[in-house]
Design a protein around this motif. Structure first.
Motif, PDB file in Angstrom:
ATOM      1  N   LEU A  74      -5.307  70.079  52.363  1.00 10.41           N
ATOM      2  CA  LEU A  74      -5.835  69.199  53.398  1.00 10.41           C
ATOM      3  C   LEU A  74      -7.321  68.936  53.160  1.00 10.41           C
ATOM      4  CD1 LEU A  74      -3.984  71.315  55.909  1.00 10.41           C
ATOM      5  CD2 LEU A  74      -3.723  68.850  55.983  1.00 10.41           C
ATOM      6  N   ILE A  76     -10.528  67.673  55.220  1.00  8.12           N
ATOM      7  CA  ILE A  76     -10.845  67.538  56.633  1.00  8.12           C
ATOM      8  C   ILE A  76     -12.349  67.377  56.846  1.00  8.12           C
ATOM      9  CG2 ILE A  76     -10.764  70.050  56.888  1.00  8.12           C
ATOM     10  CD1 ILE A  76      -9.835  69.613  59.798  1.00  8.12           C
ATOM     11  N   ALA A  88     -13.642  80.073  59.289  1.00 15.07           N
ATOM     12  CA  ALA A  88     -12.413  80.208  58.495  1.00 15.07           C
ATOM     13  C   ALA A  88     -12.394  81.543  57.755  1.00 15.07           C
ATOM     14  CB  ALA A  88     -12.284  79.042  57.521  1.00 15.07           C
ATOM     15  N   LYS A 111      -8.832  78.798  51.113  1.00 18.91           N
ATOM     16  CA  LYS A 111      -7.382  78.973  51.143  1.00 18.91           C
ATOM     17  C   LYS A 111      -7.070  79.913  52.297  1.00 18.91           C
ATOM     18  CE  LYS A 111      -3.479  80.075  48.161  1.00 18.91           C
ATOM     19  NZ  LYS A 111      -3.097  80.482  46.791  1.00 18.91           N
ATOM     20  N   ASP A 112      -6.188  79.466  53.218  1.00 18.79           N
ATOM     21  CA  ASP A 112      -5.831  80.331  54.344  1.00 18.79           C
ATOM     22  C   ASP A 112      -4.750  81.318  53.916  1.00 18.79           C
ATOM     23  OD1 ASP A 112      -3.252  79.125  54.668  1.00 18.79           O
ATOM     24  OD2 ASP A 112      -4.044  77.652  56.079  1.00 18.79           O
ATOM     25  N   ASN A 116      -2.253  77.488  52.424  1.00 21.23           N
ATOM     26  CA  ASN A 116      -2.798  76.132  52.521  1.00 21.23           C
ATOM     27  C   ASN A 116      -4.230  76.104  52.009  1.00 21.23           C
ATOM     28  OD1 ASN A 116      -0.516  74.972  54.099  1.00 21.23           O
ATOM     29  ND2 ASN A 116      -1.202  76.506  55.558  1.00 21.23           N
ATOM     30  N   TRP A 118      -7.830  74.111  52.161  1.00 19.05           N
ATOM     31  CA  TRP A 118      -8.614  73.236  53.046  1.00 19.05           C
ATOM     32  C   TRP A 118      -9.895  72.839  52.326  1.00 19.05           C
ATOM     33  CZ3 TRP A 118      -6.718  72.253  57.991  1.00 19.05           C
ATOM     34  CH2 TRP A 118      -5.659  73.068  58.399  1.00 19.05           C
ATOM     35  N   TRP A 119     -10.097  71.553  52.112  1.00 18.25           N
ATOM     36  CA  TRP A 119     -11.361  71.034  51.611  1.00 18.25           C
ATOM     37  C   TRP A 119     -12.107  70.478  52.807  1.00 18.25           C
ATOM     38  CZ3 TRP A 119     -13.217  72.507  47.227  1.00 18.25           C
ATOM     39  CH2 TRP A 119     -12.330  72.925  46.228  1.00 18.25           C
ATOM     40  N   LEU A 120     -13.176  71.162  53.178  1.00 20.60           N
ATOM     41  CA  LEU A 120     -13.986  70.774  54.333  1.00 20.60           C
ATOM     42  C   LEU A 120     -15.148  69.906  53.871  1.00 20.60           C
ATOM     43  CD1 LEU A 120     -12.564  73.576  54.971  1.00 20.60           C
ATOM     44  CD2 LEU A 120     -14.272  73.796  56.728  1.00 20.60           C
TER      45      LEU A 120
END
Length: 124
Positions: A74, A76, A88, A111-112, A116, A118-120
């Protein structure tokens, strides 16, 4: 075409082991707001849920025998990447790339615990 209120043309649908814990992650890190949660009558697990994050809706469900976990990537936009990145990490994510200024904004990757990525990004 009439898209339901709160939805957009394309929406991520994430299947995870431990949907309740994933929902807690979304709330803690991104301030996700509950739109809809439907539980399976046989075991009470999350059959379908919808959460808003900013102007987007994320759909999710607890994995089953028929629908295995399906981690996704994702991208975001967040108000303050450094603050969100720290949240996070405190919520169990691991660093893929530390926040840094790039041509398109201040960005970093995580990475959670559900797999997943996540690119913030905070625009500069």
């Amino acid at each position: 075409m009439k898209i339901p209120d709160g939805h957009q043309t394309i929406m991520p649908y994430i299947t995870v082991e431990g949907a309740e814990k994933f929902i807690a992650f979304l709330k803690r890190v991104f301030g996700a707001k509950e739109l809809l949660v439907v539980h399976r009558p046989e075991d009470g697990s999350v059959m379908h849920a919808e959460y808003s994050i900013g102007t987007s809706t994320v759909m999710l469900a607890n994995a089953t025998q028929a629908y295995k976990p399906s981690p996704i990537v994702l991208f975001i936009y967040v108000e303050n990447i450094d603050e969100t990145f720290h949240k996070a990490l405190k919520a169990g994510a691991i660093t893929i790339e530390e926040p840094a200024n790039k041509e398109y904004g201040r960005t970093g990757g995580l990475k959670d615990e559900f797999g997943n990525i996540w690119w913030l990004v905070t625009p500069l």
